[in-house]
Design a protein around this motif. Sequence first.
Motif, PDB file in Angstrom:
ATOM      1  N   UNK A  87       0.888  -1.279  -0.454  1.00 32.65           N
ATOM      2  CA  UNK A  87      -0.019   0.354   0.370  1.00 32.65           C
ATOM      3  C   UNK A  87       0.857   1.244  -0.298  1.00 32.65           C
ATOM      4  N   UNK A  88       1.080   1.980  -1.161  1.00 30.30           N
ATOM      5  CA  UNK A  88       2.255   3.219  -0.948  1.00 30.30           C
ATOM      6  C   UNK A  88       1.640   4.130  -0.816  1.00 30.30           C
ATOM      7  N   UNK A  89       0.203   4.098  -0.905  1.00 26.20           N
ATOM      8  CA  UNK A  89      -0.410   5.700  -0.117  1.00 26.20           C
ATOM      9  C   UNK A  89      -0.260   5.456   0.911  1.00 26.20           C
ATOM     10  N   UNK A  90      -0.346   5.003   2.002  1.00 27.85           N
ATOM     11  CA  UNK A  90      -0.475   4.589   3.274  1.00 27.85           C
ATOM     12  C   UNK A  90       0.530   4.528   4.040  1.00 27.85           C
ATOM     13  N   UNK A  91       1.943   3.949   3.044  1.00 25.85           N
ATOM     14  CA  UNK A  91       2.829   3.727   3.924  1.00 25.85           C
ATOM     15  C   UNK A  91       4.315   4.444   4.059  1.00 25.85           C
ATOM     16  N   UNK A  92       4.110   4.435   2.392  1.00 29.97           N
ATOM     17  CA  UNK A  92       5.961   5.185   1.380  1.00 29.97           C
ATOM     18  C   UNK A  92       6.229   6.163   2.675  1.00 29.97           C
ATOM     19  N   UNK A  93       5.338   7.073   3.193  1.00 29.33           N
ATOM     20  CA  UNK A  93       5.401   8.156   4.277  1.00 29.33           C
ATOM     21  C   UNK A  93       7.184   8.274   4.795  1.00 29.33           C
ATOM     22  N   UNK A  94       6.132   6.920   5.907  1.00 30.84           N
ATOM     23  CA  UNK A  94       6.491   6.046   6.916  1.00 30.84           C
ATOM     24  C   UNK A  94       8.062   5.256   6.651  1.00 30.84           C
ATOM     25  N   UNK A  95       7.598   4.177   5.486  1.00 33.29           N
ATOM     26  CA  UNK A  95       8.629   3.808   5.036  1.00 33.29           C
ATOM     27  C   UNK A  95      10.057   4.662   4.594  1.00 33.29           C
ATOM     28  N   UNK A  96      10.022   5.614   4.224  1.00 38.46           N
ATOM     29  CA  UNK A  96      10.979   6.651   3.430  1.00 38.46           C
ATOM     30  C   UNK A  96      11.301   7.075   4.884  1.00 38.46           C
ATOM     31  N   UNK A  97      10.600   7.963   5.496  1.00 43.96           N
ATOM     32  CA  UNK A  97      11.166   8.405   7.366  1.00 43.96           C
ATOM     33  C   UNK A  97      12.334   6.845   8.025  1.00 43.96           C
ATOM     34  N   UNK A  98      11.745   6.365   7.955  1.00 42.39           N
ATOM     35  CA  UNK A  98      12.893   5.127   8.715  1.00 42.39           C
ATOM     36  C   UNK A  98      14.158   4.676   7.909  1.00 42.39           C
ATOM     37  N   UNK A 144       0.724 -12.572   5.739  1.00 47.64           N
ATOM     38  CA  UNK A 144       0.472 -11.050   5.223  1.00 47.64           C
ATOM     39  C   UNK A 144       1.343 -10.141   5.871  1.00 47.64           C
ATOM     40  N   UNK A 145       2.266  -9.662   4.988  1.00 47.13           N
ATOM     41  CA  UNK A 145       3.027  -8.590   5.670  1.00 47.13           C
ATOM     42  C   UNK A 145       2.989  -7.459   4.330  1.00 47.13           C
ATOM     43  N   UNK A 146       2.932  -6.471   4.979  1.00 46.36           N
ATOM     44  CA  UNK A 146       2.849  -5.299   3.659  1.00 46.36           C
ATOM     45  C   UNK A 146       4.201  -4.065   3.113  1.00 46.36           C
ATOM     46  N   UNK A 147       5.755  -4.963   3.374  1.00 48.28           N
ATOM     47  CA  UNK A 147       6.486  -4.901   3.021  1.00 48.28           C
ATOM     48  C   UNK A 147       7.185  -6.187   2.620  1.00 48.28           C
ATOM     49  N   UNK A 148       8.380  -5.829   2.070  1.00 46.66           N
ATOM     50  CA  UNK A 148       9.245  -7.245   1.585  1.00 46.66           C
ATOM     51  C   UNK A 148      10.716  -6.398   0.967  1.00 46.66           C
ATOM     52  N   UNK A 149      12.177  -6.673   0.790  1.00 45.11           N
ATOM     53  CA  UNK A 149      12.815  -5.845   0.238  1.00 45.11           C
ATOM     54  C   UNK A 149      13.639  -7.470   0.055  1.00 45.11           C
ATOM     55  N   UNK A 150      14.301  -6.724  -1.562  1.00 46.96           N
ATOM     56  CA  UNK A 150      15.400  -8.014  -2.390  1.00 46.96           C
ATOM     57  C   UNK A 150      16.487  -7.040  -2.334  1.00 46.96           C
ATOM     58  N   UNK A 151      17.523  -7.002  -1.821  1.00 43.44           N
ATOM     59  CA  UNK A 151      18.963  -6.398  -1.602  1.00 43.44           C
ATOM     60  C   UNK A 151      19.939  -7.608  -2.354  1.00 43.44           C
ATOM     61  N   UNK A 152      20.952  -6.236  -2.713  1.00 43.62           N
ATOM     62  CA  UNK A 152      22.445  -6.923  -3.526  1.00 43.62           C
ATOM     63  C   UNK A 152      23.677  -5.879  -2.656  1.00 43.62           C
ATOM     64  N   UNK A 205       0.345  -7.845  -3.502  1.00 42.59           N
ATOM     65  CA  UNK A 205      -0.255  -8.943  -2.110  1.00 42.59           C
ATOM     66  C   UNK A 205       1.118  -9.594  -2.202  1.00 42.59           C
ATOM     67  N   UNK A 206       1.584  -9.829  -1.167  1.00 41.81           N
ATOM     68  CA  UNK A 206       2.567 -11.016  -0.687  1.00 41.81           C
ATOM     69  C   UNK A 206       2.668 -12.027  -0.346  1.00 41.81           C
ATOM     70  N   UNK A 207       3.298 -13.234  -0.188  1.00 46.13           N
ATOM     71  CA  UNK A 207       2.683 -14.498   0.427  1.00 46.13           C
ATOM     72  C   UNK A 207       2.261 -14.740   1.132  1.00 46.13           C
TER      73      UNK A 207
END
Length: 144
Positions: free
Chosen positions: A98-109, A132-140, A128-130
Motif C-alpha cells: 500500500x504505497x499511499x498508506x505506507x510510503x511516507x513512513x517507510x521513507x522516514x525510517x 500477511x506482510x506489508x513490505x518486502x526487501x530484495x537487496x544486493x 500482495x505478498x505470500x
Amino acid sequence: MSNQEKFSTNNAPKPVGLYPHARRAGNLLFLSGVGPRTAGSDATDSHVPGLELDKNGNFIKFDFEAQCRQVFDNVRAILEASGSSWNELIDVQVFLVNMKRDFHTYNKIYAEYFKENQPCRTTVEISSLPTPIAIELKCIATID
C-alpha cells in the motif's frame, strides 16, 4: 570459499520456499526477498511485529513502522551471517502493498537506517505478498 556459496541463518525468518536467504556470485551477495516475520518463523507459523489478525485474516492491529524496523533487522542478520554487512549494501528493491498508506513512513525510517550508507533504491507497489506482510526487501551487497 566457493564463488557460488549459499547462505541461510536461524537469525532471520525461514524462506517460504526452496531458496537460500542469500547467494554469493563473485564479490556480490544477492539476498532473496526478506520480509518482517520474526527470526525462525515460517509461512505457516509466522509472527509479524505490529500485526494481529482475526480468524478470518482481518486486521485487529497493524503497525507498519514495526514491520519496517523488523525487515531492516532481518536484512542485517542475513548480511552478517553471510559475511557481509549493512554498510556493504549497494541496491535495495522495496515492495509495498500500500504505497499511499505506507510510503511516507517507510521513507522516514529508511532515512534513519541509511544515514551513512546510501545504496541505490527502487520502491514499487504490489497487490500482495505470500504471507500477511506489508513490505518486502530484495537487496544486493558486496562481499569479500
